[in-house]
Each structure stands twice: as C-alpha cells, then as structure tokens.
Enzyme design. Structure first.
Site, PDB file in Angstrom:
ATOM      1  N   ASN A  68     -18.407   4.558  21.268  1.00 18.14           N
ATOM      2  CA  ASN A  68     -19.316   3.400  21.344  1.00 18.14           C
ATOM      3  C   ASN A  68     -18.568   2.076  21.217  1.00 18.14           C
ATOM      4  OD1 ASN A  68     -18.740   3.196  18.639  1.00 18.14           O
ATOM      5  ND2 ASN A  68     -20.760   3.839  17.928  1.00 18.14           N
ATOM      6  N   GLY A 119     -13.634   1.467  17.862  1.00 13.63           N
ATOM      7  CA  GLY A 119     -12.591   1.956  18.771  1.00 13.63           C
ATOM      8  C   GLY A 119     -12.105   0.851  19.706  1.00 13.63           C
ATOM      9  N   PHE A 145     -14.486  12.970  16.386  1.00 12.73           N
ATOM     10  CA  PHE A 145     -13.929  12.000  15.443  1.00 12.73           C
ATOM     11  C   PHE A 145     -14.929  10.898  15.101  1.00 12.73           C
ATOM     12  CE2 PHE A 145     -10.246  13.522  17.846  1.00 12.73           C
ATOM     13  CZ  PHE A 145      -9.347  13.785  16.840  1.00 12.73           C
ATOM     14  N   TYR A 161     -19.607   8.345   1.949  1.00  8.24           N
ATOM     15  CA  TYR A 161     -18.751   8.739   3.073  1.00  8.24           C
ATOM     16  C   TYR A 161     -18.325  10.203   2.943  1.00  8.24           C
ATOM     17  CZ  TYR A 161     -14.482   9.462   5.694  1.00  8.24           C
ATOM     18  OH  TYR A 161     -13.521  10.007   6.500  1.00  8.24           O
ATOM     19  N   ASN A 204      -3.946  11.431   3.958  1.00  9.45           N
ATOM     20  CA  ASN A 204      -3.858  10.039   4.436  1.00  9.45           C
ATOM     21  C   ASN A 204      -3.154   9.941   5.791  1.00  9.45           C
ATOM     22  OD1 ASN A 204      -4.415   9.883   1.518  1.00  9.45           O
ATOM     23  ND2 ASN A 204      -4.194   7.700   1.844  1.00  9.45           N
ATOM     24  N   ASP A 229     -10.352   5.487  -7.088  1.00  3.22           N
ATOM     25  CA  ASP A 229      -9.042   5.987  -6.654  1.00  3.22           C
ATOM     26  C   ASP A 229      -8.482   6.994  -7.662  1.00  3.22           C
ATOM     27  OD1 ASP A 229      -8.472   4.808  -4.219  1.00  3.22           O
ATOM     28  OD2 ASP A 229      -7.475   3.062  -5.094  1.00  3.22           O
TER      29      ASP A 229
HETATM   30  N1  UDP Z   1      -3.660   0.633  -1.997  1.00  4.34           N
HETATM   31  C1  UDP Z   1      -3.127  -0.478  -2.635  1.00  4.34           C
HETATM   32  N2  UDP Z   1      -3.332  -1.699  -2.065  1.00  4.34           N
HETATM   33  C2  UDP Z   1      -4.035  -1.881  -0.895  1.00  4.34           C
HETATM   34  C3  UDP Z   1      -4.561  -0.731  -0.249  1.00  4.34           C
HETATM   35  C4  UDP Z   1      -4.361   0.510  -0.831  1.00  4.34           C
HETATM   36  O1  UDP Z   1      -2.495  -0.375  -3.686  1.00  4.34           O
HETATM   37  O2  UDP Z   1      -4.196  -3.016  -0.448  1.00  4.34           O
HETATM   38  C5  UDP Z   1      -3.456   1.973  -2.586  1.00  4.34           C
HETATM   39  C6  UDP Z   1      -4.740   2.691  -2.941  1.00  4.34           C
HETATM   40  O3  UDP Z   1      -5.118   2.395  -4.264  1.00  4.34           O
HETATM   41  C7  UDP Z   1      -4.322   4.157  -2.780  1.00  4.34           C
HETATM   42  C8  UDP Z   1      -3.250   4.116  -1.706  1.00  4.34           C
HETATM   43  O4  UDP Z   1      -2.819   2.764  -1.625  1.00  4.34           O
HETATM   44  O5  UDP Z   1      -3.737   4.632  -3.960  1.00  4.34           O
HETATM   45  C9  UDP Z   1      -3.750   4.538  -0.330  1.00  4.34           C
HETATM   46  O6  UDP Z   1      -4.926   3.805  -0.042  1.00  4.34           O
HETATM   47  P1  UDP Z   1      -5.594   3.788   1.387  1.00  4.34           P
HETATM   48  O7  UDP Z   1      -6.751   2.835   1.317  1.00  4.34           O
HETATM   49  O8  UDP Z   1      -4.557   3.559   2.423  1.00  4.34           O
HETATM   50  O9  UDP Z   1      -6.117   5.275   1.586  1.00  4.34           O
HETATM   51  P2  UDP Z   1      -7.083   6.180   0.661  1.00  4.34           P
HETATM   52  O10 UDP Z   1      -6.162   6.989  -0.221  1.00  4.34           O
HETATM   53  O11 UDP Z   1      -7.982   5.277  -0.105  1.00  4.34           O
HETATM   54  O12 UDP Z   1      -7.794   7.032   1.649  1.00  4.34           O
END
Ligand code: UDP
Length: 322
Positions: free
Chosen positions: A31, A35, A72, A140, A169, A282
């Site tokens: 959509n 993307g 996806f 989510y 990730n 987190d």
């Molecule tokens: N993170 C951070 N600063 C940012 C974005 C992410 O320190 O601006 C950290 C976040 O706390 C996590 C890791 O980086 O521990 C990966 O975050 P991301 O959002 O990339 O992926 P997620 O693990 O949330 O899916």
C-alpha cells in the site's frame, strides 16, 4: 508465482530481490504507506493493494496465478501500537484475516509470515528458543502472536501450510547497495548511529547504561537482512512438510556500546553519543537459539560479524537512493 505482500518494505524488498535472483517469479503488493516504490526490483510485477481493501485483494488473486504468499505487510512501531492499538489490530490482524480469506477463496494454502521475537515478551532465559513462553508486552507483539495462533487453527480446519519466522533485530542492507533500510520515522539503532556519524543527526541517545550486562547497555541479536531473505526462500521451499514457528537470529548478542564502537571502526569517524534513561519495555538481553532454523530449513547465517553487517548499512547510508 510468489506473492510478496509488503514487498516494498525493508525486509520484504530484500526478499523479493533474493527470490528473483533464485529464479522465482514474483508479484509484489504494497500500500506504500511505509514501503518505497523504488525498493521494488524492476523484475517483479508491482500491484498497489491494501490488506484492508478486500476488493484489491480479490483482484490481486484473480489476475495473478499465485502459488504461495510471503506476508510482510504490517505496522511495526511498538510505541505507536501502545498509543493506537486499533490501528495495529485492524491492519495487522484484520488485514491478515482478509489475506487468508482471499488465499483460501483462490485455493492458495501456502504462507510464510513475518513474526517477531516480540511475541516472547520479557525473556525468562537466553538464548530464547521457540518453546519459550509467549507473553508479548505490547499490542504489536500481540498482533503477531494472534496471527500465529490463527494459522494453527486454519491448518487444522482448512489445511493451511504455514511457517512463521520470528525475527530478532533485522539489520544491514543489500551488499550491492541497490536497496536498503529507510524508515520514517527511523527508530532502529544501527541506522540512527550511522546518521549521527554522518552528521544527519545531532547524536545517538543510548537508552540506559545501568542494565545488568557487561557494559551496562542492552544486548540484541542483529541479523543481516540478506540472511533473513534467504530464510524466507528456504521456508517457502519447506512449506507442506513443516508447519510452525522458527526463530531467525545469529545466536550472538551485541550491546549498544559495541554497536557504536563497531560503527566507529567501520566508518573511521566518531559517533556523537549521549547517555539517556532507559526506554520503556526494553529487556536487558535478547538473543536467539537458532538451532531450529538450522535443522529444519538448513539455514546458516552468513553474517555473524557485526562489523560486516554494519559495513553494508554504512555503504547504504553513504549512497542511499530513498
Ligand atoms: N537504542 C538506543 N538508542 C536509540 C535506539 C535504540 O539505545 O536511539 C537501543 C534500544 O534500547 C535497544 C537497541 O538499541 O536496546 C535496539 O533497539 P531497536 O529499536 O533498534 O530495536 P528493538 O530491539 O527495539 O527491536
């Protein structure tokens, strides 16, 4: 022909390229809310379609001889899903029900699906295997878990053949530099670090330095997008002989500080860094037990070195097309 729903997005577009490179015929539907049309390989057919528009789905299946679907298409901002759950339940869950309806109406019974390690919630142990309890901590993650459960019911009742891939990730970009990661807004660590290094952002904020980890920052399992793309093809080829869920991660954890150091080494530049409070939701550590992917799919990640992953993302950052 393979239908890639959401094939203009980050992981979708890399999977489309990989499928085409391996001789598959591909129709991409998207959509284009998140993307990018430019991300869709010119060898694929493109259809503008939305999961919430049943008519566009009906036309998609009527006009193309689809053998299997790689799905996806989803909204994927965790924070937004907390603030606007309705948007997520409609798009991700109702949208997938619409897709399944169209598939079954046209006799298509094969689906590979983007799931996530967010379905596990707060980890009880690491590395996380597929038997780990699933208790997502945000809407989510719940949308993805619900869809996994719907697949199991559809398998019993309608013979659906399904594999849900639970990504850790996703990171990196196409090695040839043709496609890459481009989110608006960008929330992911690696692109944010690279944008801070290249001066497009003031700095990177490290969310929490007091976690119970060796350097106090969060540990994640960064898996290269081309390794994810490969796993989707292998899963497609496995449909019919295996139904269920499979983790996709390298099995190796990397901390936020280690990402920043690796990015500094790859780019040869300093990353302006600010230490900030923890971000809600987190967990300290998330990394995969990936034995099932290796056993069932015969998959092996090529990128196990974080610098190799970051190098592809840095190349994209310097030469991005969108
Ligand atoms: N993170 C951070 N600063 C940012 C974005 C992410 O320190 O601006 C950290 C976040 O706390 C996590 C890791 O980086 O521990 C990966 O975050 P991301 O959002 O990339 O992926 P997620 O693990 O949330 O899916």
């Amino acid at each position: 022909m393979i239908l890639v729903m959401g094939g203009a997005g980050y992981i979708g577009s890399h999977t489309v390229k990989h499928l085409l490179d391996n001789g598959y015929e591909v129709v991409v539907a998207d959509n284009l809310i998140y993307g990018h049309r430019e991300a869709v390989d010119a060898r694929a057919k493109f259809v503008h379609a939305d999961l919430l528009d049943s008519y566009s789905l009906e036309m998609l299946f009527k006009n193309n001889k689809i053998d299997a679907v790689v799905h996806f298409a989803a909204f994927a901002y965790v924070g937004e899903s907390v603030e606007q759950p309705e948007k997520y339940y409609y798009n991700n869950v109702v949208g997938t029900l619409n897709l399944l309806y169209a598939m079954l109406a046209h006799g298509v019974k094969k689906i590979v699906f983007s799931s996530t390690c967010a379905t596990y919630g707060e980890p009880q142990y690491t590395p996380i295997d597929e038997k780990h309890n699933q208790a997502p901590i945000n809407p989510y993650g719940r949308t993805k878990l619900m869809i996994e459960q719907i697949f199991a019911d559809y398998e019993k009742a309608y013979g659906l053949q399904h594999i849900a891939l639970r990504y850790f990730n996703a990171a990196g970009c196409s090695v040839d530099g043709s496609i890459g990661e481009s989110h608006t807004p960008e929330t992911h660590l690696i692109p944010l670090v690279l944008q801070a290094i290249s001066g497009k952002r003031q700095n990177i904020k490290v969310f929490g330095t007091d976690y119970d980890t060796p350097d106090g920052t969060c540990i994640r399992d960064y898996i290269h997008v081309e390794d994810l793309a490969l796993a989707h093809r292998l899963a497609l080829e496995k449909l019919g002989s295996y139904n269920g869920c499979i983790n996709l991660g390298t099995g190796v954890g990397t901390s936020v500080k280690e990402i920043i150091s690796a990015a500094e080494e790859v780019s040869g530049k300093k990353c302006p860094t600010e230490y900030a409070p923890r971000r809600a939701g987190d967990p300290a550590r998330l990394f995969a037990d990936n034995r099932k992917a290796k056993e069932i799919l015969g998959w092996n990640p090529k990128y196990t070195d974080i610098k190799g992953i970051i190098r592809t993302a840095w190349n994209w950052e310097l030469n991005r097309r969108y």
